[in-house]
Design an enzyme around this catalytic site. Structure first.
Site, PDB file in Angstrom:
ATOM      1  N   ASP A 514       0.851  -1.189   0.000  1.00 36.47           N
ATOM      2  CA  ASP A 514       0.000   0.000   0.000  1.00 36.47           C
ATOM      3  C   ASP A 514       0.888   1.241   0.000  1.00 36.47           C
ATOM      4  OD1 ASP A 514      -2.314   1.817   0.734  1.00 36.47           O
ATOM      5  OD2 ASP A 514      -3.289  -0.128   0.972  1.00 36.47           O
ATOM      6  N   HIS A 558      -3.430   5.807   3.842  1.00 39.15           N
ATOM      7  CA  HIS A 558      -4.247   4.736   3.268  1.00 39.15           C
ATOM      8  C   HIS A 558      -3.799   3.366   3.767  1.00 39.15           C
ATOM      9  CE1 HIS A 558      -5.861   2.091   0.034  1.00 39.15           C
ATOM     10  NE2 HIS A 558      -6.838   2.986  -0.018  1.00 39.15           N
ATOM     11  N   SER A 737     -11.299  -0.263  -0.930  1.00 44.21           N
ATOM     12  CA  SER A 737     -10.027  -0.409  -0.204  1.00 44.21           C
ATOM     13  C   SER A 737     -10.263  -0.764   1.253  1.00 44.21           C
ATOM     14  CB  SER A 737      -9.220   0.890  -0.275  1.00 44.21           C
ATOM     15  OG  SER A 737      -8.699   1.097  -1.551  1.00 44.21           O
TER      16      SER A 737
END
Length: 831
Positions: A514, A558, A737
């Site tokens: 990620d 994220h 996600s």
């Protein structure tokens, strides 16, 4: 009636006529584009639609303006109307010709791809320069004026050095924020952007601020000519909607409106159009050079720092215009008292330009990110290792070793000639084995050299991601409430039922690739495999595919958020993860939320056989340290360099090694056949769509079918998910996600409670599907269910229908259903 009243009435009549003509110029292009699309329908070929729209616009724009010019050219007192109408004829001709050029040479056309960008620029100038000269000859005659030469009408006969230098100084001031909020991309791409901007700016400045302004000054005062030209420019921006209602192009034109005030002031100085060309080019090219266009493609809006830069530039050009106007008036007022010698003007302007561009360069060097982020390329070989025999090996570690050895052997054997050639060229490269390919970190100008090399399947770009000196990621939702005993998303999948059975995911290692990970976050630190409670050892547990950072970090939040959903638990009431007893390792595959095929493959290679920092993945990989399952909350679209099968060998290799790839389906819904991004489109991965905590599909969740496959495979909570973010905080976020990590955590629970499932990806997928809550879809999609192509359409439109005409369960909306961790764990226990 007195002469004064007659003059006022005539002036009002003239103003009304001019206003009507300007409105006509602005209204016709969007009106024709809209009506043409409605009349012909969406099924008409784009080329036909564009041709019809451009042809109709040419008639409805040019004909009325020509008629008005002819009717007023010899009428006393109406000369200003004739000059405006003639200027509008030249402007309308430019807009129609520009639309025709964009219709013939769209960015994705075969003709455009067969020409170099420089060739397209040369072609554009080859068309517009003659048109500009023709317009400069014809428009004055249409207005009944022919007192100047073509060069004089276009403002090319006078070059005033001080004014040009002053324009350079203003250009530096206007663009000074871009180098500290953005960064340059590929050098060839930057050259192409500069060429395209120049090819656009030259004809527009010559037509509007050369010819039209000169026509108007022949019949009215300079301030009136300036204001009319500004209004004309504003109305002309609607021409960018041609030929196919391109609202993005209109938006770009609107952003340039503040520039018109500065151009008007510079043009009134009787210095020709040269200063205007300088300012226009710099103002337009700076954001194009320093901003990655993928920001808007991916997020729908620019990054915050670029919004600030746009606002700053717009304000500065208006303030600069007012300052120059005030300074000019002051000098005119003092000209009888103070005489400024020509050399003093020249020196003052030169000093201003040097100081401003010196400041610009200093800011760029010391506060920016100097240099180009050049794209590299990938040489992908035809032969990929055969791994079918791996499925017959019962021992998981032996199976992984077999896969690793087969991949390495194939890569070393087939890559040897290519590596030798790259060594001879002195080019930096990085070989891979998880996909038999070589990443070349040289300029893409070398791509053709290897395209026909024996054994090479294809050579593709590996787009770089520029590093902004300042990056402001989109904020996640703030969490201020006390954490509940069981978060809603975790309760929705009955994770607490699994925990009540004593199943937490112990003994399972989950990997994540990620934006990076804040390994010191309280919800993650104790679960990091590289932390033993006393010291951290990042070798074999962390890899950075972009900057080779030794210590894990997350500049975007994220990655930290997704891993928190897999296994986060700070032991103090903040349990955000499905499998709080599992461990994790990580790899950074994205910079600013963007990756490329090389970075994605590099992380998958690291997970198959982790190696120490700075180690050789071909010789130092340790399959015994490989994770059990990998969470992939990312996708590789075409603008990141992926073709549909670019990473297919990598995900198939991981599956052959018994490593389960859980992949988020993507956020391109609600239309059907949108789950097409790599790697969610592969059969070898378990793709996850997003639902609310109530189990209803979320509008943005991508859907199938994809090449005959049902996608997504399953769904999980992906709306308003609370999880960890860097700095020890917790925030809310939504997207597939956020859905994927729930499934990765569920796999950890299942493989922990039933070790016989570990490595058996087929059986695990089947178990998850068998225990999921079925979500059938019965109504077949119709034309009424088509999703309108508009920004953020998923927020206001979410049809739920049987994509691909697949009804029942599984389907192309929910897959086999909404995961149930409690039921799945009980099934794994044989209950």
């Amino acid at each position: 009636m007195s002469e004064e009243k007659k003059g006022k009435r005539a002036g009002c009549s003239h103003a009304v006529v001019i206003l009507l003509m300007l409105v006509w110029l602005g209204a016709m292009p969007p009106g024709v584009a809209f009506l043409t699309r409605r009349a012909l329908g969406e099924d008409v070929a784009p080329g036909v639609l564009s041709a019809v729209a451009v042809s109709i616009t040419a008639v409805v724009l040019l004909l009325p303006f020509v008629v008005v010019a002819l009717l007023t050219r010899r009428r006393p007192g109406w000369e200003v109307i004739a000059s405006v109408a003639s200027g509008l004829v030249a402007t309308a001709g430019y807009l129609v010709l520009d639309a025709a050029m964009r219709a013939v040479l769209p960015e994705d056309s075969t003709l455009t791809s067969s020409l170099s960008i420089l060739g397209v620029c040369a072609l554009r100038l080859g068309v517009f320069v003659p048109y500009t000269a023709l317009a400069a000859w014809l428009a004055p005659r249409l207005a009944g004026m022919s007192r100047y030469t073509v060069w004089e009408w276009l403002g090319l006969t006078r070059f005033d050095g001080p004014t040009v230098l002053l324009a350079l100084a203003v250009a530096a001031l206007v663009t000074i924020l871009w180098p500290v909020t953005g960064a340059l991309g590929d050098s060839l791409t930057s050259l192409n952007i500069a060429c395209q901007t120049l090819a656009w700016a030259i004809p527009q400045v010559l037509i509007l601020w050369g010819l039209v302004f000169r026509l108007l000054t022949c019949t009215t005062r300079r301030w009136a000519a300036a204001m009319t030209t500004i209004l004309l420019y504003g109305m002309s921006t609607f021409g960018y909607l041609l030929p196919a209602a391109d609202w993005d192009a209109l938006g770009a034109g609107v952003l340039l409106l503040p520039l018109a005030f500065l151009l008007a002031e510079l043009r009134t100085r009787e210095s020709g159009v040269y200063p205007l060309l300088v300012v226009t080019f710099c103002y337009c090219v700076a954001p194009l050079l320093f901003v990655d266009p993928r920001d808007v493609i991916a997020n729908g809006i620019p990054e915050l720092q670029h919004v600030v830069s746009h606002a700053f530039a717009g304000v500065v050009v208006v303030v600069a215009a007012l300052a120059l106007w005030g300074g000019r008036l002051l000098l005119l007022a003092l000209r009888d008292r103070v005489e400024v010698p020509p050399w003093a003007r020249q020196v003052a302007a030169m000093m201003a330009a040097l100081v401003m561009w010196g400041a610009w360069a200093g800011v760029y060097v010391f506060a920016g990110e100097p240099g180009f982020a050049n794209d590299g390329f990938l040489i992908i070989l035809e032969e990929q290792a055969g791994l079918g025999a791996a499925y017959d090996i019962p021992d998981l570690e032996a199976r992984r070793q077999y896969v690793y050895d087969a991949l390495v052997e194939t890569a070393q054997r087939t890559q040897a000639p290519l590596r030798a050639e790259l060594d001879r060229l002195g080019v930096h490269y990085r070989p891979y084995y998880v996909v038999n390919m070589i990443r070349v970190d040289s300029h893409r100008g070398l791509m053709r050299r290897f395209a026909d090399w024996p054994g090479v399947a294809q050579v593709i770009r590996n787009p770089n991601v520029r590093e902004y000196p300042r990056h402001t990621p989109l904020p996640y939702g703030t969490d201020t409430a006390a954490p509940p005993e069981v978060q809603e998303n975790l309760a929705a999948i009955h994770a607490d039922e699994a925990w009540a059975l004593g199943v937490m995911g112990e003994g399972i290692v989950v990997a994540g690739q990620d934006t990076g990970y804040d390994w010191t976050h309280p919800a993650l630190k104790s679960h990091y495999r590289g932390w033993d409670g006393q010291r951290a050892d990042h070798d074999y547990n962390w890899h950075d595919a972009w900057d080779d950072a030794v210590v894990p970090f997350d500049a975007d939040a994220h990655g930290t958020h997704t891993m928190g959903t897999v296994l986060g638990d700070d032991g103090a009431g903040n349990r955000t993860g499905v499998a709080p007893g599992a461990q994790w390792i990580g790899c950074r595959n994205m910079r600013r939320g963007f990756g490329n095929p090389g970075a994605y493959a590099e992380c998958m290679e690291f997970f198959l056989a982790p190696y120490p920092h700075g180690g050789d993945p071909f010789a130092e990989g340790e399959v015994r340290l490989a994770p059990h399952v990998i969470n992939n909350s990312w996708g590789c679209p075409d603008f990141e360099g992926c073709f549909p099968d670019t990473l297919k060998p990598a995900v198939e290799a991981l599956r052959a090694a018994g490593i389960m790839m859980v992949v988020s389906a993507g956020n391109d819904g609600p239309a059907c056949a949108t789950a097409i991004e790599v790697p969610a489109n592969y059969n070898a991965v378990f793709s996850v769509g997003a639902v609310s905590n109530d189990g209803d599909i979320v509008g943005f969740s991508s859907r199938g079918p994809v090449d005959g496959l049902i996608k997504p495979d399953v769904t999980a909570p992906g709306a308003y998910v609370r999880s960890s973010v860097p700095g020890g905080e917790y925030r809310w976020a939504g997207g597939t996600s956020m859905a994927g990590p729930h499934v990765a955590g569920l796999v950890a629970l299942l493989w922990s409670v039933n070790p016989t499932l570990a490595g058996d990806v087929d059986a695990t997928e089947a178990l998850i599907c068998q225990t999921a809550l079925p979500k059938p879809v019965e109504n077949v999609c119709t034309v009424a269910d088509d999703v309108p192509e508009e920004p953020f359409g998923a927020l206001i439109y979410n049809p739920v229908c049987a994509c691909g005409d697949v009804t029942g369960v599984p389907n192309n909306v929910y897959g086999c259903g909404f995961i149930d961790a409690g039921s799945a764990v009980r099934a794994a226990l044989g209950q």
